[in-house]
Design an enzyme around this catalytic site. Structure first.
Site, PDB file in Angstrom:
ATOM      1  N   LYS A  28      -2.397  17.561   1.024  1.00 30.12           N
ATOM      2  CA  LYS A  28      -1.993  17.892  -0.328  1.00 30.12           C
ATOM      3  C   LYS A  28      -3.174  18.005  -1.280  1.00 30.12           C
ATOM      4  O   LYS A  28      -3.273  18.967  -2.049  1.00 30.12           O
ATOM      5  CB  LYS A  28      -1.026  16.805  -0.801  1.00 30.12           C
ATOM      6  CG  LYS A  28      -0.509  16.979  -2.172  1.00 30.12           C
ATOM      7  CD  LYS A  28       0.268  15.733  -2.557  1.00 30.12           C
ATOM      8  CE  LYS A  28      -0.683  14.561  -2.703  1.00 30.12           C
ATOM      9  NZ  LYS A  28       0.011  13.354  -3.204  1.00 30.12           N
ATOM     10  N   THR A  29      -4.050  17.035  -1.215  1.00 32.90           N
ATOM     11  CA  THR A  29      -5.185  17.058  -2.126  1.00 32.90           C
ATOM     12  C   THR A  29      -6.070  18.267  -1.845  1.00 32.90           C
ATOM     13  O   THR A  29      -6.543  18.934  -2.772  1.00 32.90           O
ATOM     14  CB  THR A  29      -6.013  15.769  -2.012  1.00 32.90           C
ATOM     15  OG1 THR A  29      -5.107  14.658  -2.072  1.00 32.90           O
ATOM     16  CG2 THR A  29      -6.999  15.653  -3.139  1.00 32.90           C
ATOM     17  N   ASP A 251       0.936  16.194  -9.909  1.00 29.95           N
ATOM     18  CA  ASP A 251       0.977  15.566  -8.601  1.00 29.95           C
ATOM     19  C   ASP A 251       2.017  14.440  -8.617  1.00 29.95           C
ATOM     20  O   ASP A 251       2.389  13.962  -9.681  1.00 29.95           O
ATOM     21  CB  ASP A 251      -0.423  14.998  -8.311  1.00 29.95           C
ATOM     22  CG  ASP A 251      -0.586  14.656  -6.855  1.00 29.95           C
ATOM     23  OD1 ASP A 251       0.293  15.010  -6.056  1.00 29.95           O
ATOM     24  OD2 ASP A 251      -1.606  14.039  -6.511  1.00 29.95           O
ATOM     25  N   GLU A 252       2.466  14.039  -7.455  1.00 33.85           N
ATOM     26  CA  GLU A 252       3.428  12.929  -7.344  1.00 33.85           C
ATOM     27  C   GLU A 252       4.624  13.143  -8.262  1.00 33.85           C
ATOM     28  O   GLU A 252       5.060  12.232  -8.965  1.00 33.85           O
ATOM     29  CB  GLU A 252       2.762  11.591  -7.690  1.00 33.85           C
ATOM     30  CG  GLU A 252       1.489  11.301  -6.928  1.00 33.85           C
ATOM     31  CD  GLU A 252       1.724  10.827  -5.519  1.00 33.85           C
ATOM     32  OE1 GLU A 252       2.879  10.955  -5.034  1.00 33.85           O
ATOM     33  OE2 GLU A 252       0.763  10.364  -4.889  1.00 33.85           O
ATOM     34  N   GLN A 282       8.773   9.933  -0.741  1.00 36.31           N
ATOM     35  CA  GLN A 282       7.777   8.946  -1.165  1.00 36.31           C
ATOM     36  C   GLN A 282       8.012   8.464  -2.584  1.00 36.31           C
ATOM     37  O   GLN A 282       7.109   7.918  -3.220  1.00 36.31           O
ATOM     38  CB  GLN A 282       6.366   9.527  -1.045  1.00 36.31           C
ATOM     39  CG  GLN A 282       5.922   9.721   0.382  1.00 36.31           C
ATOM     40  CD  GLN A 282       4.450  10.078   0.468  1.00 36.31           C
ATOM     41  OE1 GLN A 282       3.590   9.277   0.166  1.00 36.31           O
ATOM     42  NE2 GLN A 282       4.176  11.300   0.883  1.00 36.31           N
ATOM     43  N   ARG A 632       0.634   5.505   6.004  1.00 34.47           N
ATOM     44  CA  ARG A 632      -0.754   5.280   5.588  1.00 34.47           C
ATOM     45  C   ARG A 632      -1.666   5.253   6.801  1.00 34.47           C
ATOM     46  O   ARG A 632      -2.867   5.433   6.702  1.00 34.47           O
ATOM     47  CB  ARG A 632      -0.923   3.930   4.855  1.00 34.47           C
ATOM     48  CG  ARG A 632      -0.221   3.771   3.520  1.00 34.47           C
ATOM     49  CD  ARG A 632      -0.445   4.900   2.603  1.00 34.47           C
ATOM     50  NE  ARG A 632       0.636   5.878   2.740  1.00 34.47           N
ATOM     51  CZ  ARG A 632       0.550   7.128   2.356  1.00 34.47           C
ATOM     52  NH1 ARG A 632      -0.545   7.578   1.817  1.00 34.47           N
ATOM     53  NH2 ARG A 632       1.553   7.967   2.520  1.00 34.47           N
TER      54      ARG A 632
END
Length: 799
Positions: A28-29, A251-252, A282, A632
Site C-alpha cells: 500500500k505504501t 490512508d487508513e 483492519q 504483522r
DNA sequence: CGCACCACAATTTTT
DNA sequence: TTGTGGTGCG
C-alpha cells in the site's frame, strides 16, 4: 516497473474518486508513494486521453523512447508538490511517507503535505482560527488534561463522579462532538427526550466546551471539528483549501470517524480527486468513533468512483496468510477479500500453553534467545499484547535474560509530572487564562499560594466575570486575599515578565529563563533524593527536545513546540536501528511488520477481551484486531497463552482464545516445550536440580479444546474439554506442574561458561539476590551481561 | 502547608 | 496489583 497490474492501476488512476482496498502487506505504501510521484511528474497524464495540439508524429515517437523528453511529453499538467495532501493516522506513517518521497524526489518531497488528520487541521486552524474566536497560539489539551478538566467540572458543580464517571463523560463528549453537535444542540436533544442522564451530560459538555474555549485551548476532537466548522461557515476559507489541494489522499480510511469523513469530503469537494485507501478488515478503532461505513459506502456515495483491490500480499508466508484469512472469515460485516501470496508456506503457527504469565514470558524470552543464537537480530522480534498492562511480565523476563527491548505505548515521558509542570508553565506563559494549567503550577514549586486562596480568587473571578489570572494580578484590591496578595502579585509579575521574554526570545531561551525565575530545578536539587535527581534529568532532557524541535521544524514559536508535544506519541521515535525487541499493543502494531511475532495472552477475556464476549459487534472488532496482529508477521507467528494468570492480584484461569481455535489445526503446531530447567538431566552438566525434574513430556499437543482443568500430576495430564459443546471430547494435553527452579551448585566466579545466545565468556561476579543469584558474565564477543541465574541457567553451560 | 497514611477503585485499545 | 484521592496530623 516493479508494480503488479493492480498496483499500477492504482498509481495511474489519478483523476476522480478512487477507492483502494488494500489488504495487509499488499504494498500500500509503495502504491501511495508511486501515485504521488506519478502525479508530480505527469499530472493527469497517465489517466487522460488528452493529446496536445502541438503533439505531432515526432513528439509521439519521442514519447515511445526513453529520453527525458518522453517524460516531459507524457505529462499533462504536472502537479506541484504543495498541491498534494496525504493524510495518515499516525505521525510515524506520515514521516515514512515524507522520507520516502524525499528519497525519490529530493527536497521537493518535503513540500507535499504528508500529515496526520490532527496536524493537518492544526496547520489549517493556525491560519484562520481567529475567525472562530481562538488566538493563533491556541494550545492543545491532551487526554490527561481533558480528564482533569472534567474532574474539575464535576467537583465544582458537586456532581457525583460515581454516577458520572469522568472517563465516561469524556467519551460521551467525544461522541457528541463526532456527531458535530454544539452544546446548545445537544441540550435541546436532551431536553426534548427528557433524559436526565443526558441533561447532566449536556450540562457537563457545555461547561467543558466553555472552559476549553476560555483557556484558548482545543482537545483532539476540536482540532478536526473546528476545522470542519471553519470550512462550513467560511466559504472563502473552504475555497482556499479546496483550490490549494488538487489531489487528496487518505490512508487508513476505515478508521475515520464522522468528523474526519466530513473533513475529507469538504477539502476534496472542489475537484473530487480523492483517493482513499483502507482495509475494512483492519478497522480497529471503532471505540474511538471510527465507522467502517465510511469505507463500505464510499462507492455508493461516489458514483463515478473506481475501486481497486490489492490482495496480493508481499509480507507473510502462505501459512500466516491462511491463518489470518481463516480467522477473519468468521466476521460477517465485511466486503470480503482473500489475501494470497506466492511466497512459500513457511513455518507452522506455533502455539505454546504456559503455566502462568511468568512462564509465558519466560517462553517468549527463551524463544527469542534461541533465535538470536541462530543468527536472528533482536529487532526481528515483536511481542504484541492486547492491553498495556500485559507488558510488565514480558518486560521482566526480557530484562532477566539480558534481552534488549523497547516498549511503545502511552506517552511516558511527557506524562511525567515534572514534564507536565514545565509544559504547563510554558502554556501559561502563552495564555495566562488557561486555568487548568495555571492551577497546576501556581503553587509549584511552593510559593505560599494554597488551595484556599486559589478558591477564593476563583470565586471572585466568577463573580466579576473575569479570569483567575486577572484576579491574582490585582490581588491587593481584594480584602479577602490580603494575606496571599503579595505572593500572588509576585507570581503574576513573574509570569508577565516571562511572557514578555517569550515574545522576544526562542523557546529554548524561554525554557532557561523559566527555570531560572521559577527555581523549579533548584527546589528539586535541594531535596536531594534519587527521584528528584531523575526528575532533574527529565527536565534537562526536555530542553534538548525543545532544541531538536526547533532544528527539525525550523519553527521557533512556543505555540508550535507545545502543539508538537501534544500530538506526539511514543510510537513516533521508534527507530529500527537499535537492535531491540519491540513490545507494543496489537493496536499500535498496525502498519508495522516484523519477521517474528509473538502474540501473548491468547485467552478468552483477555483477547478477546471480556467486554467483547456476548457482543457480536465488539467481537468482530476484536477479530479484526487478531487479523491485524497475525498479519504483522513475515516469517513466524507464536501464539502464547497461560493456564493461570494474576489479574488484579487474583489468580484466574481462562480458556484459550477462540481466535486460536479459528486457525485450522493443520496450520498450527503445538510446539515442543522448552524443558524448563532441563539441564538437570543433561549429561555432563555441572548443575543439579534442587527438587524435581522437569517435564515428563516433550510435547504439548493441542487439539483445539477449549477448557483447562486442573493439572498436578507428574508428567503430563490430559484434560477433557468441558465447555465447548461443538467439540465434544476434544482434549488438550498440558505440561504438568513445573519443578522449582534450581539453585546453583558449583558455578563460581572465574568459571568459563558458554551461553546459548551470547557465546563463550567468563563469570565475573556472582551475588545472591532475592533467593536467586545475579550472575555477571563477560562474554568474549558481546560484552558484559547481568542475568538472574534461575532464568539464565537453562542457557548456560560450564565449559 | 506538606507529608504520611488509608481506603478505595479500577482496569481496552490512541490521535 | 496498582494508582488515586481524601484525611488527619505535625
Amino acid at each position: 516497473m516493479h508494480l503488479n497490474p493492480m498496483q499500477r492501476e492504482a498509481v495511474m488512476a489519478t483523476e476522480g474518486p478512487l477507492l483502494i482496498l488494500a489488504g495487509a502487506g499488499s504494498g500500500k505504501t509503495t502504491v501511495l508513494i508511486n501515485r504521488i510521484y506519478n502525479i508530480l511528474m505527469f499530472g493527469s497524464g497517465s489517466d487522460s486521453d488528452y493529446v496536445p495540439e502541438w503533439a505531432d508524429g515526432a513528439a509521439i515517437d519521442a514519447m515511445n523512447g526513453e529520453s527525458e523528453d518522453a517524460a516531459r511529453l507524457a505529462a499533462v499538467n504536472p502537479c506541484p508538490p504543495w498541491q498534494i495532501l496525504a493524510i495518515t493516522f499516525t505521525n510515524k506513517a506520515a514521516d515514512e511517507l515524507k522520507s520516502r518521497l524525499s528519497a525519490m524526489l529530493g527536497p521537493e518531497g518535503q513540500d507535499v503535505w504528508a500529515l496526520t488528520f490532527h496536524s493537518a487541521c492544526l496547520r489549517i486552524l493556525r491560519r484562520d482560527c481567529e475567525k472562530l474566536g481562538y488566538t493563533s497560539d491556541f494550545s492543545i489539551y491532551d487526554t490527561s488534561d481533558t480528564l482533569s478538566l472534567v474532574k474539575r467540572i464535576l467537583k465544582d458543580n458537586d456532581i457525583d463522579d460515581k454516577k458520572f464517571s469522568p472517563k465516561a463523560m469524556l467519551s460521551y463528549i467525544s461522541n457528541i462532538k463526532d456527531r458535530m453537535l454544539t452544546p446548545d444542540q445537544f441540550s435541546q436533544i436532551a431536553d426534548f427526550e427528557g433524559d436526565l442522564y443526558k441533561k447532566m451530560v449536556s450540562k457537563i459538555y457545555r461547561e467543558y466546551a466553555r472552559r476549553l474555549f476560555e483557556a484558548d485551548a482545543m482537545d483532539f476532537d476540536d482540532l478536526i471539528l473546528n476545522t470542519v466548522r471553519l470550512f462550513e461557515e467560511y466559504g472563502d476559507v473552504l475555497e482556499y483549501w479546496q483550490h490549494r489541494f488538487r489531489y487528496v489522499l487518505i490512508d487508513e480510511y476505515q478508521d475515520t470517524n464522522a468528523m474526519q469523513f466530513r473533513f475529507s469530503e469538504l477539502i476534496s469537494g472542489g475537484r473530487h480527486n480523492i483517493c482513499v485507501v483502507g482495509d475494512d478488515d483492519q478497522s480497529i478503532y471503532k471505540f474511538r468513533g471510527a465507522t467502517i461505513e465510511n469505507i463500505l459506502t464510499f462507492e455508493d456515495r461516489n458514483p463515478h468512483c473506481r475501486t481497486i483491490r490489492l490482495e496480493q500480499n508481499y509480507r507473510s508466508t502462505g501459512t500466516i496468510l491462511d491463518a489470518a484469512n481463516a480467522v477473519i472469515r468468521n466476521n460477517t460485516e465485511r466486503k470480503g477479500k482473500e489475501l494470497w501470496t506466492d511466497h512459500e508456506k513457511g513455518d507452522l503457527i506455533e502455539l505454546y500453553v504456559a503455566e502462568n504469565e511468568h512462564e509465558e514470558a519466560q517462553y517468549v524470552a527463551g524463544q527469542i534467545l534461541k533465535g538470536y543464537s541462530q543468527g536472528e537480530n533482536f529487532r526481528d522480534y515483536a511481542v504484541l499484547y492486547r492491553k498495556n498492562a500485559q507488558s510488565s511480565s514480558i518486560e521482566f523476563a526480557l530484562k532477566r535474560n539480558g534481552i534488549p527491548y523497547r516498549i511503545y505505548g502511552g506517552m511516558k515521558f511527557f506524562e511525567r509530572a515534572e514534564i507536565k509542570d514545565i509544559l504547563s508553565y510554558l502554556c501559561v506563559i502563552l495564555s495566562p487564562n488557561d486555568n487548568l494549567r495555571l492551577e497546576r503550577i501556581i503553587n509549584n514549586p511552593p510559593r505560599g499560594i494554597g488551595a484556599k486562596s486559589i478558591e477564593t480568587a476563583s470565586e471572585i473571578a466568577i463573580k466579576e466575570g473575569t479570569y483567575l489570572f486577572d484576579v491574582i494580578s490585582r490581588a491587593d484590591l481584594y480584602p479577602e486575599l490580603s494575606r496571599p496578595a503579595i505572593r500572588m502579585r509576585e507570581f503574576s509579575n513573574m509570569i508577565n515578565e516571562l511572557k514578555y521574554f517569550a515574545q522576544n526570545n526562542p523557546p529554548d531561551a524561554v525554557f532557561d529563563e523559566l527555570l531560572n525565575k521559577t527555581g523549579y530545578v533548584r527546589v528539586l536539587e535541594e531535596k536531594n533524593t534519587i527521584e528528584d535527581a531523575a526528575r532533574i534529568e527529565n527536565v534537562k532532557e526536555l530542553k534538548s527536545g525543545i532544541i531538536s524541535y526547533m532544528e527539525e521544524s525550523g519553527d521557533n514559536t512556543l505555540a508550535g513546540y507545545l502543539a508538537s508535544v501534544a500530538l506526539y506519541t511514543d510510537l513516533d521515535n521508534m527507530d529500527r536501528d537499535d537492535d531491540c525487541v519491540t513490545l507494543m499493543t496489537m493496536h499500535s502494531s498496525k502498519g508495522l511488520e516484523f519477521p517474528h511475532v509473538f502474540l501473548v495472552g491468547m485467552e478468552e477475556t483477555i483477547f478477546p477481551g471480556a467486554q467483547a464476549l456476548g457482543d457480536s459487534t465488539e467481537m468482530e472488532e476484536e477479530r479484526r484486531l487478531a487479523y491485524v496482529a497475525i498479519t504483522r508477521a513475515m516469517k513466524t507467528v507464536n501464539l502464547v497463552c497461560a493456564m493461570q494468570r494474576m489479574i488484579f492480584g487474583q489468580t484466574t484461569s481462562n480458556r484459550i482464545s477462540r481466535f486460536v481455535e479459528e486457525i485450522p489445526e493443520e496450520l498450527r503446531h503445538a510446539n515442543v516445550i522448552p524443558r524448563g530447567y532441563a539441564f538437570s538431566d543433561r549429561a555432563g552438566s555441572s548443575y543439579r536440580m534442587k527438587s524435581e525434574s522437569g517435564f515428563g513430556a516433550d510435547y504439548n499437543q493441542f487439539h483445539g479444546g477449549s477448557s483447562y482443568g486442573s493439572s498436578g500430576q507428574r508428567g503430563y495430564s490430559q484434560i477433557h474439554s468441558s465447555g465447548n459443546p461443538d467439540r465434544p471430547g476434544s482434549s488438550i494435553v498440558l505440561p504438568a506442574k513445573k519443578a522449582e527452579p534450581a539453585v546453583i551448585s558449583d558455578i563460581n566466579e572465574g568459571d568459563r561458561i558458554k551461553h546459548r545466545a551470547f557465546g563463550e565468556g567468563t563469570v565475573v561476579k556472582l551475588s545472591p539476590m532475592g533467593g536467586d543469584y545475579l550472575i555477571e558474565m563477560a562474554f568474549d564477543k558481546v560484552g558484559t551481561k547481568k542475568l538472574m541465574l534461575k532464568a539464565a541457567a537453562q542457557y548456560i553451560e560450564k565449559i
